[in-house]
Design an enzyme around this catalytic site. Structure first.
Site, PDB file in Angstrom:
ATOM      1  N   GLU A 136       8.903  16.717  15.411  1.00 21.56           N
ATOM      2  CA  GLU A 136       9.506  16.591  14.085  1.00 21.56           C
ATOM      3  C   GLU A 136       8.907  17.701  13.208  1.00 21.56           C
ATOM      4  O   GLU A 136       7.709  17.969  13.296  1.00 21.56           O
ATOM      5  CB  GLU A 136       9.115  15.214  13.533  1.00 21.56           C
ATOM      6  CG  GLU A 136       9.818  14.824  12.273  1.00 21.56           C
ATOM      7  CD  GLU A 136       9.466  13.384  11.844  1.00 21.56           C
ATOM      8  OE1 GLU A 136       8.314  12.959  12.034  1.00 21.56           O
ATOM      9  OE2 GLU A 136      10.365  12.713  11.304  1.00 21.56           O
TER      10      GLU A 136
ATOM     11  N   GLU B 176       9.027   1.523  11.416  1.00 21.30           N
ATOM     12  CA  GLU B 176      10.109   2.501  11.209  1.00 21.30           C
ATOM     13  C   GLU B 176       9.412   3.847  11.220  1.00 21.30           C
ATOM     14  O   GLU B 176       8.640   4.152  10.310  1.00 21.30           O
ATOM     15  CB  GLU B 176      10.788   2.280   9.840  1.00 21.30           C
ATOM     16  CG  GLU B 176      11.468   0.935   9.658  1.00 21.30           C
ATOM     17  CD  GLU B 176      12.812   0.850  10.372  1.00 21.30           C
ATOM     18  OE1 GLU B 176      13.247   1.835  10.985  1.00 21.30           O
ATOM     19  OE2 GLU B 176      13.409  -0.238  10.325  1.00 21.30           O
TER      20      GLU B 176
ATOM     21  N   LYS C 274       0.881  -1.183   0.000  1.00 22.58           N
ATOM     22  CA  LYS C 274       0.000   0.000   0.000  1.00 22.58           C
ATOM     23  C   LYS C 274       0.911   1.223   0.000  1.00 22.58           C
ATOM     24  O   LYS C 274       1.474   1.588   1.022  1.00 22.58           O
ATOM     25  CB  LYS C 274      -0.899   0.032   1.235  1.00 22.58           C
ATOM     26  CG  LYS C 274      -1.977   1.109   1.082  1.00 22.58           C
ATOM     27  CD  LYS C 274      -2.485   1.683   2.374  1.00 22.58           C
ATOM     28  CE  LYS C 274      -1.661   2.798   2.923  1.00 22.58           C
ATOM     29  NZ  LYS C 274      -1.472   3.969   2.053  1.00 22.58           N
TER      30      LYS C 274
ATOM     31  N   CYS D 156      13.527  11.060   7.540  1.00 21.36           N
ATOM     32  CA  CYS D 156      13.324  10.649   8.932  1.00 21.36           C
ATOM     33  C   CYS D 156      14.574  10.883   9.777  1.00 21.36           C
ATOM     34  O   CYS D 156      14.490  11.145  10.967  1.00 21.36           O
ATOM     35  CB  CYS D 156      12.924   9.181   8.983  1.00 21.36           C
ATOM     36  SG  CYS D 156      14.073   8.104   8.096  1.00 21.36           S
TER      37      CYS D 156
HETATM   38  P1  NAD Z   1       2.235   8.892   7.440  1.00 25.57           P
HETATM   39  O1  NAD Z   1       2.289   8.245   8.765  1.00 25.57           O
HETATM   40  O2  NAD Z   1       1.269  10.010   7.239  1.00 25.57           O
HETATM   41  O3  NAD Z   1       1.913   7.817   6.295  1.00 25.57           O
HETATM   42  C1  NAD Z   1       2.704   6.682   6.140  1.00 25.57           C
HETATM   43  C2  NAD Z   1       1.878   5.596   5.483  1.00 25.57           C
HETATM   44  O4  NAD Z   1       0.858   5.209   6.401  1.00 25.57           O
HETATM   45  C3  NAD Z   1       1.165   6.052   4.208  1.00 25.57           C
HETATM   46  O5  NAD Z   1       1.160   4.994   3.277  1.00 25.57           O
HETATM   47  C4  NAD Z   1      -0.231   6.320   4.691  1.00 25.57           C
HETATM   48  O6  NAD Z   1      -1.197   6.187   3.687  1.00 25.57           O
HETATM   49  C5  NAD Z   1      -0.381   5.212   5.715  1.00 25.57           C
HETATM   50  N1  NAD Z   1      -1.474   5.427   6.664  1.00 25.57           N
HETATM   51  C6  NAD Z   1      -1.875   6.572   7.236  1.00 25.57           C
HETATM   52  N2  NAD Z   1      -2.928   6.339   8.049  1.00 25.57           N
HETATM   53  C7  NAD Z   1      -3.196   5.012   7.965  1.00 25.57           C
HETATM   54  C8  NAD Z   1      -4.159   4.153   8.543  1.00 25.57           C
HETATM   55  N3  NAD Z   1      -5.080   4.606   9.390  1.00 25.57           N
HETATM   56  N4  NAD Z   1      -4.120   2.853   8.216  1.00 25.57           N
HETATM   57  C9  NAD Z   1      -3.207   2.363   7.371  1.00 25.57           C
HETATM   58  N5  NAD Z   1      -2.260   3.121   6.777  1.00 25.57           N
HETATM   59  C10 NAD Z   1      -2.265   4.437   7.079  1.00 25.57           C
HETATM   60  O7  NAD Z   1       3.735   9.369   7.116  1.00 25.57           O
HETATM   61  P2  NAD Z   1       4.238  10.211   5.866  1.00 25.57           P
HETATM   62  O8  NAD Z   1       3.787  11.626   6.021  1.00 25.57           O
HETATM   63  O9  NAD Z   1       3.931   9.491   4.606  1.00 25.57           O
HETATM   64  O10 NAD Z   1       5.826  10.104   6.074  1.00 25.57           O
HETATM   65  C11 NAD Z   1       6.524  10.955   6.921  1.00 25.57           C
HETATM   66  C12 NAD Z   1       6.814  10.285   8.242  1.00 25.57           C
HETATM   67  O11 NAD Z   1       7.458   9.036   8.036  1.00 25.57           O
HETATM   68  C13 NAD Z   1       7.770  11.094   9.096  1.00 25.57           C
HETATM   69  O12 NAD Z   1       7.348  11.041  10.428  1.00 25.57           O
HETATM   70  C14 NAD Z   1       9.095  10.381   8.910  1.00 25.57           C
HETATM   71  O13 NAD Z   1      10.014  10.573   9.957  1.00 25.57           O
HETATM   72  C15 NAD Z   1       8.653   8.964   8.809  1.00 25.57           C
HETATM   73  N6  NAD Z   1       9.645   8.145   8.106  1.00 25.57           N
HETATM   74  C16 NAD Z   1      10.341   7.230   8.821  1.00 25.57           C
HETATM   75  C17 NAD Z   1      11.338   6.483   8.200  1.00 25.57           C
HETATM   76  C18 NAD Z   1      12.172   5.469   8.953  1.00 25.57           C
HETATM   77  O14 NAD Z   1      12.835   4.677   8.308  1.00 25.57           O
HETATM   78  N7  NAD Z   1      12.162   5.468  10.268  1.00 25.57           N
HETATM   79  C19 NAD Z   1      11.590   6.669   6.835  1.00 25.57           C
HETATM   80  C20 NAD Z   1      10.840   7.612   6.146  1.00 25.57           C
HETATM   81  C21 NAD Z   1       9.859   8.347   6.790  1.00 25.57           C
END
Ligand code: NAD
Length: 491
Positions: free
Chosen positions: A387, A259, A184, A293
């Site tokens: 963040e 992550e 997804k 991140c």
């Molecule tokens: P997000 O949490 O908004 O979304 C991440 C994913 O989760 C997306 O595919 C989104 O559609 C999905 N999602 C959201 N709500 C959901 C639900 N209720 N059920 C199922 N899936 C759901 O994050 P983002 O804005 O896409 O990315 C930025 C964040 O990700 C930042 O906090 C960043 O630090 C983190 N990040 C972490 C890493 C790591 O390796 N630790 C790497 C990249 C990004």
């Protein structure tokens, strides 16, 4: 891309779902627009998977697992290598998609593509190292061993910021271990998901081994989490979403890895080379406009260097070119969405009201936020804790190295950290005492390799992604004994 993967209306492509090796439209014909963050204009659309499609994807992955899960190592190895070759041939197309869909500047897009090519080769090399072991016995005549088996169907939920790399990391290691996959992608970057499916299809991946179902996050997420055939949810994204998914997964006793977000500190100790420290901070804070991140969003500097560091760092940040991500001179492209700019502006307003000083930047136009350096930030301010996920960095003074360590650890996150010093005694001491899954000495907080144990502690997550460290999550270990001859039970 494969012409079957999309239909074109008024010059705009609408990408389909990829299920069981075929490109299919959503049965309820629900579409979502993809905006180019640099222009704010619709540049593509995607079909949105409903329950019917998500369940078909899981069905397909489960069926495919019957053969892929038993495939010999060389088959999976060749598959991953061929996909790497396809990527090497289609670099420009992938780069343009990363620029148009997620606002990557050209250099960051190329870095992401090179990483993924390397990743696939690295995962191919790992295929022959998914090993169990034999163990000593206490029962005469027994052979005792542990065997690693694929889990079956793995579902990945990926974020927007490095959509190609972060989705591929999940898929490559899962497939290498003999699992099949349902992806997804982020609702912000669904075309990356379609492109990934297309690359694997061109490389000849058997039908059903990879399925891609973009859709309404909560709807698709709930189906993936609640279906007992999905054995693992591997998530990368924000801590807020990860926390929610962890609770949902626990209700179904579903295994998951997380992550999540970060507030990664870069510590500059008093013996550091100042210009080098400024370069490290500039790269770490502003790469991909801070939407990483591991971004060094908090720079802690020992008092003797503080004033000069602030001066040189702010001057350097002000030179970074902001603008068109296609232009190779641009370092700062657009943020993914306008609301992220508003969110950061709110953090800055709060910090200013409480005494922080903006040394450079602090403003934005459309989705383009100027590189911003703040000083006099303290723990009363939101930006000290939260963040930003934008090109904004706080420089904080520490009286000595112990205070620097305390400030670095004063966060609920624990993803990456770095320390700049030539004092190796201190460097090693810091490496052990920094509360962080990854520590880099004399380097940036933004570091990743396909074969290392990538991951965080505290609210940044658990589980590790990378090479042999992925096997703990992606395989199940089984204990098998064989009694050679008959055992004496004394009965
Ligand atoms: P997000 O949490 O908004 O979304 C991440 C994913 O989760 C997306 O595919 C989104 O559609 C999905 N999602 C959201 N709500 C959901 C639900 N209720 N059920 C199922 N899936 C759901 O994050 P983002 O804005 O896409 O990315 C930025 C964040 O990700 C930042 O906090 C960043 O630090 C983190 N990040 C972490 C890493 C790591 O390796 N630790 C790497 C990249 C990004």
């Amino acid at each position: 891309m494969n012409p079957n993967s999309y239909e074109t209306t008024d010059g705009i492509r609408t990408y389909k779902l990829f299920i069981n090796g075929s490109w299919v439209a959503s049965s309820r014909n629900q579409l979502a627009d993809s905006l180019n963050p640099a222009t704010g204009k619709v540049f593509a659309r995607t079909h949105q998977a409903g329950a019917e499609e998500v369940l078909s994807a899981i069905d397909a992955a489960e069926k495919a697992n019957a053969t892929w899960g038993k495939s010999v190592a060389s088959e999976r190895e060749q598959m991953l290598l061929r996909t790497g070759d396809v990527i090497a041939r289609r670099t420009e197309e992938i780069r343009d998609m990363l620029i148009n869909e997620c606002g990557s500047v050209s250099n960051k897009a190329m870095w992401e593509i090179d990483y993924v090519t390397d990743l696939l080769r690295s995962a191919a090399g790992d295929v022959r190292h998914v090993m169990g072991e034999t163990m000593p016995v206490t029962i005469p005549g027994q052979l005792s061993m542990s065997v690693r088996r694929p889990l079956g169907v793995v579902a990945g939920i990926a974020p927007f910021n490095s959509p190609f790399l972060l989705s591929m990391k999940k898929i490559a290691f899962a497939l290498a271990a003999g699992n099949t996959f349902v992806l997804k992608p982020s609702e912000e970057t669904p075309i990356s998901g379609a492109l990934i499916a297309d690359l694997f299809q061109e490389a000849g991946l058997p039908a059903g081994v990879l399925n891609v179902v973009p859709g309404v996050p909560d709807e698709v997420g709930k189906l993936l989490i609640s279906d007992p055939r999905v054995r693992l949810i591997t998530f990368t994204g924000s801590t807020r979403t990860g926390r929610y998914l962890a609770v949902e997964a626990a209700k179904h006793l579903k295994k998951f890895t997380l992550e999540m977000g970060g507030k990664s500190p870069l510590v500059v100790l008093r013996d550091a080379d100042l210009d080098y420290a400024v370069n490290v901070a500039t790269f770490g804070a502003f790469l991909h406009q801070g939407q990483v991140c591991m971004a060094s969003s908090k720079v802690v500097v020992e008092a003797p260097l503080f004033e000069e560091f602030c001066k040189r760092f702010a001057a350097k940040a002000a030179t970074l070119v902001v603008g068109d991500p296609h232009d190779t001179k641009t370092f700062i492209g657009p943020l993914i969405r306008r609301t992220q700019c508003d969110f950061i502006a709110g953090q800055l307003e709060d910090a200013r009201e409480k005494g922080a000083v903006v040394l450079t930047g602090g403003t934005f136009e459309d989705r383009f936020f100027q590189p911003t350096v703040l000083r006099d930030v303290n723990s009363d301010m939101r930006i000290y804790h939260e963040e930003s996920f934008g090109p904004v960095v706080s420089v904080i003074q520490a009286e000595d190295s112990e205070e620097a360590l305390r400030i670095a650890n004063d966060t609920r996150y624990g993803l990456s950290a770095a320390v700049i010093t030539n004092d190796m005694q201190k460097a090693l001491d810091f490496s052990l005492r920094l509360e962080s899954g990854m520590v880099h000495v004399n380097d940036t907080t933004i570091s990743d390799e396909p074969h290392v144990p990538f991951g965080g502690v505290k609210d940044s997550g658990f589980g590790r992604e990378g090479g042999k460290f992925s096997w703990e999550e992606l395989t199940e270990i089984k204990w098998i004994t064989v009694q050679l001859g008959q055992r004496d039970f004394g009965v």
